[in-house]
Scaffold this active site. Structure first.
Site, short mmCIF file in Angstrom:
data_model
loop_
_atom_site.label_atom_id
_atom_site.label_comp_id
_atom_site.label_asym_id
_atom_site.label_seq_id
_atom_site.Cartn_x
_atom_site.Cartn_y
_atom_site.Cartn_z
N HIS A 82 0.86 -1.18 0.00
CA HIS A 82 0.00 0.00 0.00
C HIS A 82 0.89 1.23 0.00
O HIS A 82 1.81 1.34 0.82
CB HIS A 82 -0.90 0.03 1.24
CG HIS A 82 -1.70 1.30 1.33
ND1 HIS A 82 -2.84 1.50 0.56
CD2 HIS A 82 -1.51 2.44 2.02
CE1 HIS A 82 -3.31 2.71 0.81
NE2 HIS A 82 -2.52 3.30 1.69
N ARG A 168 -15.42 12.62 7.04
CA ARG A 168 -14.14 13.19 7.50
C ARG A 168 -13.70 14.34 6.61
O ARG A 168 -13.18 15.35 7.06
CB ARG A 168 -13.06 12.10 7.52
CG ARG A 168 -13.22 11.13 8.68
CD ARG A 168 -12.33 9.91 8.48
NE ARG A 168 -10.94 10.26 8.36
CZ ARG A 168 -10.04 9.51 7.70
NH1 ARG A 168 -10.38 8.38 7.13
NH2 ARG A 168 -8.79 9.89 7.64
N SER A 183 -9.06 3.39 8.06
CA SER A 183 -9.49 3.53 6.67
C SER A 183 -8.59 2.69 5.75
O SER A 183 -9.06 1.91 4.92
CB SER A 183 -9.43 5.01 6.31
OG SER A 183 -9.60 5.21 4.95
N LYS A 187 -9.46 -1.63 4.24
CA LYS A 187 -9.49 -1.95 2.82
C LYS A 187 -8.40 -2.95 2.46
O LYS A 187 -8.61 -3.86 1.68
CB LYS A 187 -9.36 -0.66 2.00
CG LYS A 187 -10.61 0.21 2.10
CD LYS A 187 -10.45 1.55 1.43
CE LYS A 187 -9.49 2.46 2.13
NZ LYS A 187 -9.52 3.85 1.78
N1 URA Z 1 -6.03 6.89 2.38
C1 URA Z 1 -7.12 6.20 2.82
O1 URA Z 1 -7.53 5.22 2.21
N2 URA Z 1 -7.77 6.68 3.91
C2 URA Z 1 -7.37 7.75 4.59
O2 URA Z 1 -7.98 8.10 5.57
C3 URA Z 1 -6.24 8.44 4.13
C4 URA Z 1 -5.58 7.97 3.02
#
Ligand code: URA
Length: 438
Positions: A82, A168, A183, A187
């Site tokens: 990531h 947010r 967050s 994912k």
């Molecule tokens: N990337 C994300 O997926 N979520 C965040 O809160 C910040 C960056």
């Protein structure tokens, strides 16, 4: 349990239980309490933070709000990377086939770009026919057969994050380590990889400009991943200047795929090469395919130089119905014509780039989104030639701007020029890999 009590508890510094956090996430996702109460909750978290246990509970509740892929049937160790995002970051396009060729299974769910940062999904859409949406079964079948697949994150993955992130964004609570951690990790965990390598970018083109915050985020990501049984590693990399030379969708895809050709590891932009091989080597090492960094790096270079990773990339794109022709210029991808060349106004050393502005120069030509729903021009782009520390003479080419419309190209060129600072004395080059947490 009620939401007001939970907000009150967080406001007064109490540690919330897993059940309380799940109540907030599930309740908000199911519209069981109003947005203003969720805003208040997010703001109390912004001020009071979260303990590692609370952050893990938040991540878990968001993860379980949607589908989770079952990667247990894959025949090799699964791994993913990531990146916290930046300008010119096309690493995933090389990394996935390289890691697959090293024996890993790489099921990647990618996102779109927003603001000055680009998204892998948009770059892949520059390939005619490439399918970014498919059923989970097919995605996993391609990952098993080819070793890697990259698709868009559908609405069924961590839907709670989609709703919370949107709130947010309009309640000044984006820059909050536990909320970012929940967050990102909800994912990433949904795609099911056993190993997750984080490319945490810092600098003027990064989402995290502050080093201390970046370190806190890294620690929270690692801790959360470990609590979910994942092997984690973080590489801190520089985003004070674009990565590679290409900025833009089709031209970044071309740069990435061209760098993968056998023999091009030595001639491609070296920042792109060094960061890519470092991240793939981390995936290989942490997954246990090779015991140390040296041997992992040697394997990555071998499959890069012998052309196997290039062939693997062609098989992967074909499996997702993308049409690439390796014998045609630019793989047959459509790019905009050269509109203008930006020249250095005076001699000097390139000292600084406001890298965010370099990303926004692409937006000036319609190549980046200011709002999620904005359409994109995938053909426009910038080839930015020098790096910090390079000596330029007056009139040397700084950048080539590719765009169908001269006026827009001029706007992008002006913004790019304003983002640069030159020095009359020599300037040291930036370190690309700043640090790591293993
Ligand atoms: N990337 C994300 O997926 N979520 C965040 O809160 C910040 C960056």
């Amino acid at each position: 349990m009620n939401i007001l009590e939970i907000i009150e508890a967080k406001k007064t510094g109490q540690e919330l239980t897993d059940e309380q956090i799940r109540f907030v996430v599930d309740g908000f996702t199911a519209d069981e309490f109003p947005v203003y109460q969720m805003s208040a909750f997010l703001m109390t978290v912004w001020f009071n933070g979260m303990t590692p246990a609370e952050t893990a509970a938040l991540t878990g509740a968001m993860l379980e709000s949607g589908d989770q892929l079952d990667t247990s049937g894959l025949s090799g160790p699964s791994a993913d990377k990531h990146s916290t995002g930046g300008v010119g970051d096309k690493v995933s396009l090389l990394l996935a086939p390289l890691a697959a060729e090293c024996g890993l299974k790489v099921p990647m769910l990618s996102g779109r770009g927003l603001g000055h940062t680009g998204g892998t999904l948009d770059k892949l859409e520059a390939i005619p026919g490439y399918r970014i949406h498919m059923e989970n079964e097919e995605f996993l079948a391609i990952t098993e057969k080819i070793g890697c697949a990259i698709v868009g994150q559908s609405g069924s993955i961590a839907p709670a994050d989609g709703r919370i992130y949107a709130l947010r964004d309009v309640s000044a609570t984006v820059d909050c380590v536990p909320l970012i951690t929940g967050s990102i990790m909800s994912k990433k965990l949904a795609a099911g990889p056993q190993t997750i390598i984080i490319d945490l970018k810092t600098g003027s083109g990064a989402f995290m400009t502050n080093q201390d915050k970046a370190r806190q985020l890294a620690a929270a990501l690692v801790e959360t991943g470990r609590r979910y049984g994942r092997k984690m590693s973080v590489v801190f990399s520089d985003m004070d200047q674009p990565l590679g030379r290409a900025i833009g969708h089709a031209n970044e895809t071309i740069e990435a795929f061209d760098a993968l050709r056998p023999g091009h590891r030595q001639t491609a932009p070296q920042d792109l090469v060094v960061l890519t091989e470092d991240l793939v080597a981390e995936m290989v090492r942490v997954s246990g395919v090779r015991p140390d960094r040296e041997q992992s790096l040697a394997l990555v270079r071998e499959v890069w130089d012998n052309g196997q990773a290039f062939e693997r990339m062609l098989s992967w794109v074909k499996a997702q119905d993308g049409v690439l022709n390796p014998d045609e210029p630019d793989f047959g991808l459509k790019t905009a014509p050269l509109a203008l060349e930006l020249k250095a106004p005076a001699a000097g050393w390139l000292a600084k780039i406001d890298c965010r502005q370099a990303g926004l120069a692409l937006a000036d030509m319609g190549g980046a989104r200011r709002k999620v729903e904005d359409p994109l021009d995938l053909t426009c782009g910038i080839e930015f030639l020098p790096q910090i520390g390079d000596r330029m003479e007056a009139g040397d080419t700084l950048a080539r701007i590719y765009c169908d419309r001269k006026e827009q190209a001029q706007l992008a060129a002006n913004r790019l020029l304003e983002s640069l600072e030159f020095s009359e004395t020599e300037v040291a080059a930036n370190a690309l890999i700043i640090d790591r947490i293993e």
